[in-house]
Motif scaffolding. Structure first.
Motif, PDB file in Angstrom:
ATOM      1  N   GLU A   1       4.542  -0.366  10.831  1.00 50.20           N
ATOM      2  CA  GLU A   1       6.604   0.397  10.120  1.00 50.20           C
ATOM      3  C   GLU A   1       6.507  -0.395   8.326  1.00 50.20           C
ATOM      4  O   GLU A   1       6.996   0.090   7.545  1.00 50.20           O
ATOM      5  CB  GLU A   1       7.404   0.422  11.185  1.00 50.20           C
ATOM      6  CG  GLU A   1       8.722   0.970  10.308  1.00 50.20           C
ATOM      7  CD  GLU A   1       9.925   1.014  11.732  1.00 50.20           C
ATOM      8  OE1 GLU A   1      11.181   1.524  11.113  1.00 50.20           O
ATOM      9  OE2 GLU A   1       9.940   0.717  12.800  1.00 50.20           O
ATOM     10  N   ALA A   2       6.320  -1.950   8.789  1.00 47.61           N
ATOM     11  CA  ALA A   2       6.970  -2.605   7.860  1.00 47.61           C
ATOM     12  C   ALA A   2       5.267  -2.312   6.266  1.00 47.61           C
ATOM     13  O   ALA A   2       6.483  -2.293   5.122  1.00 47.61           O
ATOM     14  CB  ALA A   2       7.337  -4.016   8.220  1.00 47.61           C
ATOM     15  N   GLU A   3       4.918  -2.033   6.984  1.00 46.44           N
ATOM     16  CA  GLU A   3       3.675  -1.920   5.802  1.00 46.44           C
ATOM     17  C   GLU A   3       3.845  -0.569   5.184  1.00 46.44           C
ATOM     18  O   GLU A   3       3.318  -0.613   3.892  1.00 46.44           O
ATOM     19  CB  GLU A   3       2.420  -2.148   6.437  1.00 46.44           C
ATOM     20  CG  GLU A   3       2.085  -3.828   6.512  1.00 46.44           C
ATOM     21  CD  GLU A   3       0.480  -4.026   7.685  1.00 46.44           C
ATOM     22  OE1 GLU A   3       0.084  -4.948   7.911  1.00 46.44           O
ATOM     23  OE2 GLU A   3       0.356  -3.329   7.596  1.00 46.44           O
ATOM     24  N   GLU A   4       3.940   0.515   6.187  1.00 43.33           N
ATOM     25  CA  GLU A   4       4.338   1.527   5.575  1.00 43.33           C
ATOM     26  C   GLU A   4       5.391   2.018   3.688  1.00 43.33           C
ATOM     27  O   GLU A   4       5.550   2.112   3.323  1.00 43.33           O
ATOM     28  CB  GLU A   4       4.539   2.557   6.548  1.00 43.33           C
ATOM     29  CG  GLU A   4       3.419   3.137   7.684  1.00 43.33           C
ATOM     30  CD  GLU A   4       3.541   3.744   8.101  1.00 43.33           C
ATOM     31  OE1 GLU A   4       4.768   4.037   8.033  1.00 43.33           O
ATOM     32  OE2 GLU A   4       2.967   4.261   9.918  1.00 43.33           O
ATOM     33  N   GLU A   5       6.272   1.255   4.626  1.00 40.08           N
ATOM     34  CA  GLU A   5       7.941   1.540   4.093  1.00 40.08           C
ATOM     35  C   GLU A   5       7.865   0.063   2.674  1.00 40.08           C
ATOM     36  O   GLU A   5       7.533   0.671   1.528  1.00 40.08           O
ATOM     37  CB  GLU A   5       8.979   0.207   4.849  1.00 40.08           C
ATOM     38  CG  GLU A   5       9.192   0.919   5.709  1.00 40.08           C
ATOM     39  CD  GLU A   5      10.520   0.037   6.401  1.00 40.08           C
ATOM     40  OE1 GLU A   5      10.849  -1.074   6.458  1.00 40.08           O
ATOM     41  OE2 GLU A   5      11.212   0.357   7.656  1.00 40.08           O
ATOM     42  N   TYR A   6       6.197  -0.829   2.702  1.00 39.37           N
ATOM     43  CA  TYR A   6       6.234  -1.238   1.376  1.00 39.37           C
ATOM     44  C   TYR A   6       5.159  -0.897   1.259  1.00 39.37           C
ATOM     45  O   TYR A   6       5.186  -0.819  -0.377  1.00 39.37           O
ATOM     46  CB  TYR A   6       5.066  -2.815   2.096  1.00 39.37           C
ATOM     47  CG  TYR A   6       5.004  -3.329   0.523  1.00 39.37           C
ATOM     48  CD1 TYR A   6       5.364  -4.507  -0.374  1.00 39.37           C
ATOM     49  CD2 TYR A   6       3.634  -3.952   0.531  1.00 39.37           C
ATOM     50  CE1 TYR A   6       4.964  -5.266  -1.470  1.00 39.37           C
ATOM     51  CE2 TYR A   6       2.868  -4.206  -0.243  1.00 39.37           C
ATOM     52  CZ  TYR A   6       3.616  -4.821  -1.609  1.00 39.37           C
ATOM     53  OH  TYR A   6       2.566  -5.862  -2.383  1.00 39.37           O
ATOM     54  N   LEU A   7       4.313  -0.055   1.417  1.00 39.38           N
ATOM     55  CA  LEU A   7       3.287   0.709   0.878  1.00 39.38           C
ATOM     56  C   LEU A   7       4.019   1.788   0.040  1.00 39.38           C
ATOM     57  O   LEU A   7       3.540   2.246  -0.670  1.00 39.38           O
ATOM     58  CB  LEU A   7       2.111   1.542   1.455  1.00 39.38           C
ATOM     59  CG  LEU A   7       1.293   2.017   0.823  1.00 39.38           C
ATOM     60  CD1 LEU A   7       0.907   1.998  -0.231  1.00 39.38           C
ATOM     61  CD2 LEU A   7       0.291   3.346   2.364  1.00 39.38           C
ATOM     62  N   GLY A   8       4.813   2.429   0.724  1.00 40.71           N
ATOM     63  CA  GLY A   8       6.434   3.622  -0.281  1.00 40.71           C
ATOM     64  C   GLY A   8       6.472   3.546  -0.980  1.00 40.71           C
ATOM     65  O   GLY A   8       6.923   3.770  -2.158  1.00 40.71           O
ATOM     66  N   LYS A   9       7.065   1.780  -1.023  1.00 34.44           N
ATOM     67  CA  LYS A   9       7.885   0.564  -2.372  1.00 34.44           C
ATOM     68  C   LYS A   9       6.764   1.179  -3.484  1.00 34.44           C
ATOM     69  O   LYS A   9       7.137   1.606  -4.941  1.00 34.44           O
ATOM     70  CB  LYS A   9       7.904  -0.186  -2.222  1.00 34.44           C
ATOM     71  CG  LYS A   9       8.626  -1.041  -2.664  1.00 34.44           C
ATOM     72  CD  LYS A   9       9.668  -2.344  -2.923  1.00 34.44           C
ATOM     73  CE  LYS A   9       8.347  -3.225  -2.498  1.00 34.44           C
ATOM     74  NZ  LYS A   9       8.562  -5.079  -2.934  1.00 34.44           N
ATOM     75  N   LEU A  10       5.509   0.540  -3.597  1.00 34.82           N
ATOM     76  CA  LEU A  10       4.446   0.449  -4.316  1.00 34.82           C
ATOM     77  C   LEU A  10       4.567   2.079  -4.700  1.00 34.82           C
ATOM     78  O   LEU A  10       4.335   2.269  -5.923  1.00 34.82           O
ATOM     79  CB  LEU A  10       2.817  -0.067  -3.425  1.00 34.82           C
ATOM     80  CG  LEU A  10       3.005  -1.730  -3.380  1.00 34.82           C
ATOM     81  CD1 LEU A  10       1.967  -1.906  -2.996  1.00 34.82           C
ATOM     82  CD2 LEU A  10       3.191  -2.351  -4.455  1.00 34.82           C
ATOM     83  N   VAL A  11       4.312   2.625  -3.718  1.00 40.40           N
ATOM     84  CA  VAL A  11       3.644   3.926  -4.523  1.00 40.40           C
ATOM     85  C   VAL A  11       4.624   4.519  -5.283  1.00 40.40           C
ATOM     86  O   VAL A  11       4.628   4.912  -6.416  1.00 40.40           O
ATOM     87  CB  VAL A  11       3.437   5.246  -3.458  1.00 40.40           C
ATOM     88  CG1 VAL A  11       3.827   6.399  -4.189  1.00 40.40           C
ATOM     89  CG2 VAL A  11       2.433   4.930  -2.323  1.00 40.40           C
ATOM     90  N   LEU A  12       6.015   4.663  -5.303  1.00 36.34           N
ATOM     91  CA  LEU A  12       7.496   4.665  -5.838  1.00 36.34           C
ATOM     92  C   LEU A  12       7.122   4.276  -6.801  1.00 36.34           C
ATOM     93  O   LEU A  12       7.649   4.680  -8.209  1.00 36.34           O
ATOM     94  CB  LEU A  12       8.144   4.701  -5.059  1.00 36.34           C
ATOM     95  CG  LEU A  12       9.877   5.378  -5.320  1.00 36.34           C
ATOM     96  CD1 LEU A  12       9.791   6.461  -5.928  1.00 36.34           C
ATOM     97  CD2 LEU A  12      10.820   5.077  -4.584  1.00 36.34           C
ATOM     98  N   LEU A  13       7.243   3.013  -6.994  1.00 27.43           N
ATOM     99  CA  LEU A  13       7.817   1.885  -7.974  1.00 27.43           C
ATOM    100  C   LEU A  13       7.262   1.074  -8.804  1.00 27.43           C
ATOM    101  O   LEU A  13       6.844   0.358  -9.607  1.00 27.43           O
ATOM    102  CB  LEU A  13       9.018   0.789  -7.298  1.00 27.43           C
ATOM    103  CG  LEU A  13      10.108   1.829  -6.681  1.00 27.43           C
ATOM    104  CD1 LEU A  13      11.403  -0.069  -6.150  1.00 27.43           C
ATOM    105  CD2 LEU A  13      11.002   2.145  -7.785  1.00 27.43           C
ATOM    106  N   SER A  14       5.464   0.864  -8.220  1.00 31.84           N
ATOM    107  CA  SER A  14       4.190   0.597  -9.296  1.00 31.84           C
ATOM    108  C   SER A  14       4.289   0.808 -10.445  1.00 31.84           C
ATOM    109  O   SER A  14       3.843   0.288 -11.313  1.00 31.84           O
ATOM    110  CB  SER A  14       3.444   0.712  -8.733  1.00 31.84           C
ATOM    111  OG  SER A  14       2.510   2.219  -8.688  1.00 31.84           O
ATOM    112  N   SER A  15       5.248   1.882 -11.293  1.00 34.83           N
ATOM    113  CA  SER A  15       5.017   2.214 -12.726  1.00 34.83           C
ATOM    114  C   SER A  15       6.459   1.548 -13.634  1.00 34.83           C
ATOM    115  O   SER A  15       6.108   1.287 -14.529  1.00 34.83           O
ATOM    116  CB  SER A  15       5.182   3.521 -12.795  1.00 34.83           C
ATOM    117  OG  SER A  15       6.230   4.362 -12.190  1.00 34.83           O
TER     118      SER A  15
END
Length: 585
Positions: A455-469
């Motif tokens: 679950e923590a890795e899913e949240e981190y992946l969501g953060k990367l997808v949203l804010l990596s730009s």
């Protein structure tokens, strides 16, 4: 509806339907004749203005990006500049001519389509819809076409050219092989043009009689294209114009033979061998012969040899796939009636697009209310500057990620949307556009499933997808710390980059920018209404923090609770925390 059984029943049904069909065709044609001058004028003025207005910018920026990029070598840059010079000179003429022809065709055919759609099952007051449908809708559609064309010429064009300036794989041309490749390419075109023309001319009578036989058979039995009411006029015209279609197929074969033979130049350049280029010229004749046999349902194989024209030997699967062989089950065309015995729902492209933008709107409202996305991000996305990529790329990519995670948890074979609609390879739309993006998304879904994310890795992946730009915000974000393993972080970074890359490619297609801007306008309007309601009711009743639907809400709520329990502070600090939670809600 089920087509009638038996020859006489089919013939009587066809005779009864014929006046009905002719009346609808005449009514649609009258509406098209009245509308097409106005629609043609609107689209010609709009599209021509966009082409001529942006033409100087396109010429300058294209040359600038080609000359400034580090991906191309000097020789390749010179060649590309020469090619783009020819394209940019011809672009206004071709674009304006296409706008005139496209506007006339759209203004004439759109009312005819709408007239036949008005008598479909499930519609009431069909007479009114037959007369009125397709009039104002066609005018609105012409303005929509102009808007989408503007988005492609402005937003999509600059997005593609900006990617060209990003450092990537280095490309350069081998100048020594260019003259040899050019000679072999000209030789291939000279050989393929007469030979393929003779093959196409010899097979044209078979195509003519076979097509007529199939069309008349479907016409009498109300099968195939004659089953759907909207397709009947065009299927009827196909019977009359089938000889022209055969002539067009022959001419198309003659024109395509030039490019098919000229591809020998590419083979010579890729393989660095003149011999392979000559082998390809012979093999191209066999390729066309086998392909035309498959199209016309003739016996498989070819009388021409097919030598190997690449250094890499083709595998058994690839050789069988390139031979254009067809299974025995496809030697007989399937009947339309048998395919309806077990109906399968085929998704429409607009339904999938609506689902994506509804998800963007829903998640966007939640994230703005939580403070993850600011109003400045929305404004920057509309103006295409600053942190706008968080909205224009990050938010749709985040919605796609949620769909993939939802599909994995539901053990779906395809992609499960928020309304429980499942997209699979069997019910997907037939447009090639969905093949380009559905298959990569399914591969990413399998990769995420194989990684078995917590679950923590899913949240981190969501953060990367949203804010990596936005690297600065990604670095300062407190949403879910990264995994401790460097390998795990690299895997998640790669997944995020691929999702953002697919989303960026989707955003360049027509209608995306328009639909996305509409979603952002709805978010801004609802936020303004909510802010107005909060200011009116904040003094009369206490505020509570609602339970959010997004995965980020749990993190924010936990951090707020921890800060209040560990460091209670003064009453003023507690009041600040409460006010922040109220703003989040």
């Amino acid at each position: 509806m089920e087509p009638p059984r038996g020859f006489w029943a089919s013939l009587w049904n066809f005779i009864c339907f014929l006046p009905y069909f002719v009346g609808l065709l005449i009514l649609g044609f009258i509406k098209g004749i009245i509308l097409f001058p106005f629609v043609c004028l609107i689209m010609t003025i709009g599209i021509s203005g966009i082409i001529l207005g942006l033409w100087p910018i396109h010429v300058f920026y294209t040359c600038y990006c080609i000359l400034s990029t580090k991906q191309f070598g000097p020789a390749l840059k010179v060649l590309l500049c020469l090619c783009t010079a020819v394209i940019t000179i011809l672009w206004p003429l071709v674009g304006i001519t296409s706008s005139v022809l496209g506007g006339a065709a759209y203004g004439l055919l759109a009312p005819m389509f709408a007239t036949f759609q008005a008598v479909e099952e499930g519609k009431t007051d069909k007479l009114y819809h037959c007369i009125c449908d397709g009039i104002w809708d066609t005018v609105e559609g012409s303005f929509t076409v102009i808007r989408d064309f503007m988005d492609v010429c402005y937003h999509s064009y600059f997005s593609i050219m900006d990617d060209l300036r990003v450092e990537g794989k280095y490309y350069e041309i081998r100048i020594l092989y260019l003259p040899l490749a050019l000679i072999i390419g000209v030789l291939g075109a000279m050989v393929d043009l007469p030979v393929i023309s003779i093959i196409a001319f010899c097979k044209s009578p078979y195509m003519l009689f076979k097509g007529w036989h199939r069309l008349f058979q479907d016409c009498i039995g109300r099968e195939g294209p004659f089953l759907e009411t909207i397709c009947v006029p065009f299927a009827g015209l196909a019977i009359l114009l089938w000889p022209l279609a055969v002539v067009g197929a022959v001419l198309g074969s003659m024109v395509s033979s030039i490019f098919l033979g000229a591809y020998a130049a590419v083979i010579v350049y890729q393989e660095c061998s003149i011999w392979f280029g000559l082998c390809y010229i012979v093999a191209s004749l066999s390729i066309y012969d086998e392909y035309s046999n498959d199209v016309l349902d003739m016996p498989e194989g070819s009388c021409f040899p097919r030598p190997q024209y690449t250094k890499k030997a083709p595998s058994r699967t690839s050789s069988s796939s390139t031979s254009f062989s067809r299974p025995s089950s496809f030697k007989k065309a399937p009947s339309r009636t048998t395919s309806l015995s077990a109906p399968m729902i085929e998704l429409k492209p607009l339904e999938l697009a609506n689902s994506l933008f509804e998800e963007c709107q829903r998640h966007g409202e939640i994230m703005v209310s939580e403070g993850i996305i600011t109003l400045k991000d929305i404004e920057d996305a509309k103006n295409k500057k600053g942190s706008g990529k968080v909205i224009s790329i990050g938010l749709p990519a985040y919605c796609l990620l949620q769909a993939l995670l939802r599909s994995i948890k539901a053990n779906s074979t395809g992609i499960l949307l928020s309304d429980n609609t499942e997209i699979t390879t069997s019910n997907k739309p037939k447009d090639k556009f969905f093949d380009w993006f559905l298959n990569p998304l399914l591969i990413i879904k399998d990769q995420i499933k194989a990684d078995n994310l917590s679950e923590a890795e899913e949240e981190y992946l969501g953060k990367l997808v949203l804010l990596s730009s936005d690297p600065e915000r990604l670095k300062n974000s407190n949403i879910s710390p990264p995994p401790e393993s460097e390998r795990r972080r690299a895997e998640l970074d790669a997944l995020a980059r691929r999702l953002q890359g697919i989303t960026k490619s989707i955003s360049r297609y027509p209608t995306f920018r328009r639909r996305f801007d509409d979603s952002m306008e709805i978010i801004l309007q609802e936020l303004a209404n909510k802010n107005g309601e909060h200011t009116k009711s904040s003094s009369s009743r206490p505020q509570t923090v609602p339970r959010s639907k997004s995965m980020f809400a749990r993190v924010f709520s936990q951090k707020s609770f921890k800060s209040r329990t560990d460091n209670p502070g003064s009453d003023q600090e507690a009041q600040v925390v409460v006010e922040r939670d109220v703003e989040i809600g």
